[in-house]
Design a protein around this motif. Sequence first.
Motif, PDB file in Angstrom:
ATOM      1  N   THR A  35       0.809  -1.216   0.000  1.00  0.00           N
ATOM      2  CA  THR A  35       0.000   0.000   0.000  1.00  0.00           C
ATOM      3  C   THR A  35       0.848   1.275   0.000  1.00  0.00           C
ATOM      4  OG1 THR A  35      -0.248  -0.056   2.403  1.00  0.00           O
ATOM      5  CG2 THR A  35      -1.983  -1.078   1.101  1.00  0.00           C
ATOM      6  N   SER A  36       2.054   1.208   0.538  1.00  0.00           N
ATOM      7  CA  SER A  36       2.866   2.422   0.631  1.00  0.00           C
ATOM      8  C   SER A  36       3.929   2.558  -0.456  1.00  0.00           C
ATOM      9  CB  SER A  36       3.547   2.504   2.004  1.00  0.00           C
ATOM     10  OG  SER A  36       4.451   1.428   2.172  1.00  0.00           O
ATOM     11  N   HIS A  37       4.381   1.451  -1.052  1.00  0.00           N
ATOM     12  CA  HIS A  37       5.503   1.523  -1.988  1.00  0.00           C
ATOM     13  C   HIS A  37       5.267   0.821  -3.326  1.00  0.00           C
ATOM     14  CE1 HIS A  37       7.479   2.670   1.755  1.00  0.00           C
ATOM     15  NE2 HIS A  37       8.374   3.259   0.988  1.00  0.00           N
ATOM     16  N   ALA A  38       4.032   0.475  -3.653  1.00  0.00           N
ATOM     17  CA  ALA A  38       3.765  -0.144  -4.958  1.00  0.00           C
ATOM     18  C   ALA A  38       4.225   0.805  -6.058  1.00  0.00           C
ATOM     19  CB  ALA A  38       2.281  -0.454  -5.105  1.00  0.00           C
ATOM     20  N   GLY A  39       4.921   0.260  -7.056  1.00  0.00           N
ATOM     21  CA  GLY A  39       5.408   1.086  -8.159  1.00  0.00           C
ATOM     22  C   GLY A  39       6.724   1.786  -7.894  1.00  0.00           C
ATOM     23  N   SER A  40       7.263   1.654  -6.696  1.00  0.00           N
ATOM     24  CA  SER A  40       8.560   2.260  -6.367  1.00  0.00           C
ATOM     25  C   SER A  40       9.685   1.396  -6.939  1.00  0.00           C
ATOM     26  CB  SER A  40       8.727   2.364  -4.848  1.00  0.00           C
ATOM     27  OG  SER A  40       7.756   3.214  -4.300  1.00  0.00           O
ATOM     28  N   PRO A  41      10.900   1.940  -7.021  1.00  0.00           N
ATOM     29  CA  PRO A  41      12.030   1.142  -7.508  1.00  0.00           C
ATOM     30  C   PRO A  41      12.238  -0.114  -6.654  1.00  0.00           C
ATOM     31  CG  PRO A  41      12.631   3.460  -7.380  1.00  0.00           C
ATOM     32  CD  PRO A  41      11.283   3.318  -6.732  1.00  0.00           C
ATOM     33  N   GLN A  77       0.817   2.197  -8.550  1.00  0.00           N
ATOM     34  CA  GLN A  77       0.758   2.895  -7.265  1.00  0.00           C
ATOM     35  C   GLN A  77      -0.669   2.935  -6.755  1.00  0.00           C
ATOM     36  OE1 GLN A  77       2.548   6.726  -7.704  1.00  0.00           O
ATOM     37  NE2 GLN A  77       4.619   5.899  -7.570  1.00  0.00           N
ATOM     38  N   TRP A  78      -0.798   2.840  -5.435  1.00  0.00           N
ATOM     39  CA  TRP A  78      -2.124   2.934  -4.814  1.00  0.00           C
ATOM     40  C   TRP A  78      -2.542   4.388  -4.789  1.00  0.00           C
ATOM     41  CZ3 TRP A  78      -4.811  -0.824  -1.485  1.00  0.00           C
ATOM     42  CH2 TRP A  78      -4.377  -2.123  -1.740  1.00  0.00           C
ATOM     43  N   PRO A  79      -3.827   4.636  -4.993  1.00  0.00           N
ATOM     44  CA  PRO A  79      -4.290   6.037  -4.917  1.00  0.00           C
ATOM     45  C   PRO A  79      -4.125   6.585  -3.504  1.00  0.00           C
ATOM     46  CG  PRO A  79      -6.141   4.535  -5.230  1.00  0.00           C
ATOM     47  CD  PRO A  79      -4.890   3.710  -5.270  1.00  0.00           C
ATOM     48  N   LYS A  80      -3.689   7.817  -3.436  1.00  0.00           N
ATOM     49  CA  LYS A  80      -3.504   8.467  -2.129  1.00  0.00           C
ATOM     50  C   LYS A  80      -4.853   8.875  -1.572  1.00  0.00           C
ATOM     51  CE  LYS A  80       0.969   8.489  -2.482  1.00  0.00           C
ATOM     52  NZ  LYS A  80       1.737   7.478  -1.855  1.00  0.00           N
TER      53      LYS A  80
END
Length: 82
Positions: A35-41, A77-80
């Motif tokens: 939930t916090s880092h999806a799509g991060s390196p 990324q999860w929607p904020k």
Amino acid sequence: MEQKIPAVTLDRVSLSPYQAQVAQRLQYVVAQVVTSHAGSPEQEVAKILTERLRGLGVNPNPREVHQIAESIAKMPQWPKEK
């Protein structure tokens, strides 16, 4: 093709109480990091996974952390929340 996070089995018959605790902690941390880092390196995700697991007393397997981090990094990324 959609990549999925490797499953963590909580089969009580095959897991000792210690193994069940480790599996639960792993699931908890993976859910947080998704939930916090999806799509991060991938390297960043692996570092966060390792830090959080060690914070809960789990010595993570680097190969498994790499597999999970790779899957999380490929997720959108999860929607904020507003």
